[in-house]
Design a protein around this motif. Structure first.
Motif, PDB file in Angstrom:
ATOM      1  N   GLN A 236      33.347  26.041  43.999  1.00 28.36           N
ATOM      2  CA  GLN A 236      33.740  25.068  44.928  1.00 28.36           C
ATOM      3  C   GLN A 236      33.837  25.903  46.150  1.00 28.36           C
ATOM      4  O   GLN A 236      34.447  26.941  46.457  1.00 28.36           O
ATOM      5  N   THR A 320      36.338  26.353  51.264  1.00 22.67           N
ATOM      6  CA  THR A 320      37.226  27.083  50.325  1.00 22.67           C
ATOM      7  C   THR A 320      37.434  28.190  50.683  1.00 22.67           C
ATOM      8  O   THR A 320      38.578  28.922  50.882  1.00 22.67           O
ATOM      9  N   ARG A 364      45.082  25.965  45.534  1.00 24.90           N
ATOM     10  CA  ARG A 364      44.498  25.150  44.918  1.00 24.90           C
ATOM     11  C   ARG A 364      45.374  23.923  45.021  1.00 24.90           C
ATOM     12  O   ARG A 364      44.902  22.778  45.029  1.00 24.90           O
ATOM     13  N   ARG A 367      44.516  21.877  48.106  1.00 27.03           N
ATOM     14  CA  ARG A 367      43.341  21.031  47.925  1.00 27.03           C
ATOM     15  C   ARG A 367      43.573  19.639  47.427  1.00 27.03           C
ATOM     16  O   ARG A 367      43.057  18.369  47.828  1.00 27.03           O
TER      17      ARG A 367
END
Length: 381
Positions: A236, A320, A364, A367
């Motif tokens: 990602q 990312t 994470r 996101r």
């Protein structure tokens, strides 16, 4: 100096229920004249900005649907691009495509004309969902088109998937992912549905007739997406994009890194010489402008220093890898902490951002609420 070129083809044989881009039904439109107008606009722009096109890295044909054009129209378009856009530094040349429109003749015209990457709008492998969102292809179209693309010579192929669709279940989503991975492609984009104004879905939503998944289910779909992509060896590199090593989209990185690019075509947007601009959307206004020897710009905005900083933050955090301290300081001759220190500190404490000597990036957890994080970097002044 522009790093990329975006060219808008606003014609479609079928209008998708979720699409809010500038588009027109193909039938009875002045398609050939529009292609010639694109050539005129490119000639005008490269003459006005002679030093902005010396190091173009990427070209992207978007829409609408570029593959709505005939093979002969595609050949003419690609010839015009090569005439006016210096190609010596172009490494990625992408065309969007519909699986049921990309014939062998069109594919070979694209490949011969320099296109080396296909971005295919698959969206789902569930035929009922495809009908709901206004798509006309079948899974057979997808399989046959991708096999043919590989045979023609395309190695860099990406497909788009969508989740959070009306009535979509987790079982339908995981089945689509499973079928997508079986294609053995180097790149995937996966987007949650956003109900935009001036779309069929927006009208249905306003009438209470759009059965959307709950926010919790949509978040679960995104969680499964990230897990499955990682399990299948796809990194990602942006909130909605996943790639094998070496296959991340260079063109999209230009947007996220807040660098300049030229936009050509009716309704296209660009960013050149510190100015963000948009073109006339109606075909007649666009074509009349270039026929008169004028760039078809309807709106132009000089980006302020404060806006550049904001854009650097909320665009860069989509990646990312996040935002590098060194790159930020090179661009703005100051540290991120000067304007955003307290915001960064709070978001780190909330476990939405990571912060180290290299830069800052979403966790994470971050996101899942990216838009809420991005809003924190919009300065009041």
């Amino acid at each position: 100096m522009a790093r990329g070129v975006y060219i808008h083809i606003p014609f479609c044989h079928q209008i998708c229920n979720y699409c809010d881009f500038n588009k027109f039904y193909f039938k009875n439109q002045p398609v050939d004249e529009y292609i010639e107008a694109l050539g005129k606009e490119m000639a005008l722009a490269t003459k006005k900005h002679p030093n902005s096109f010396n190091q173009i890295e990427t070209i992207f044909l978007g829409g609408g649907t570029p593959t709505a054009l005939s093979p002969e129209q595609l050949e003419r378009l690609l010839n015009l691009i090569r005439t006016y856009i210096p190609m010596h530094s172009v490494t990625e040349f992408t065309s969007e495509a519909n699986p049921d429109e990309l014939s062998e003749a069109k594919m070979r015209a694209l490949y011969k004309g320099g296109v080396n990457r296909l971005s295919m709008g698959v969206q789902s492998f569930d035929q009922n969902l495809l009908k709901k969102i206004g798509r006309t292809h079948s899974n057979v179209h997808v399989y046959e088109t991708i096999a043919l693309a590989k045979e023609v010579g395309f190695q860099n192929i990406s497909i788009d998937l969508m989740y959070g669709l009306p009535g979509q279940t987790m079982a339908q989503w995981t089945d689509s992912l499973e079928k997508a991975f079986a294609l053995d492609l180097p790149h995937f984009s996966a987007y949650s549905l956003i109900v935009e104004p001036k779309t069929i879905f927006y009208n249905q939503y306003a009438k209470g007739k759009l059965n959307l998944p709950t926010e919790d289910l949509e978040a679960e779909m995104y969680d499964v997406l990230m897990q499955e992509m990682e399990a299948h060896g796809l990194q990602q590199y942006e909130i909605s994009n996943f790639a094998q090593p070496g296959f991340a989209s260079t063109h999209n990185k230009i947007y996220w890194e807040n660098d300049e690019y030229a936009g050509f075509g009716a309704g296209a947007h660009g960013y050149l010489g510190g100015l963000r601009y948009s073109n006339h959307g109606p075909l007649k206004k666009y074509m009349d402008a270039v026929d008169a020897g004028e760039l078809p710009i309807v709106h132009e905005h000089a980006v302020t220093d404060a806006e550049k900083r904001e854009e650097q933050m909320f665009l860069g955090l989509r990646k990312t890898a996040g935002i590098s301290h060194n790159i930020y300081e090179e661009k703005f001759k100051e540290t991120m902490q000067m304007h955003y220190g307290p915001v960064i500190e709070k978001l780190v404490l909330d476990n939405l951002l990571e912060h180290d000597d290299v830069g800052i990036r979403l966790t994470r957890k971050g996101r899942f609420v990216g838009n809420e994080v991005f809003q924190q970097f919009l300065l009041e002044d």
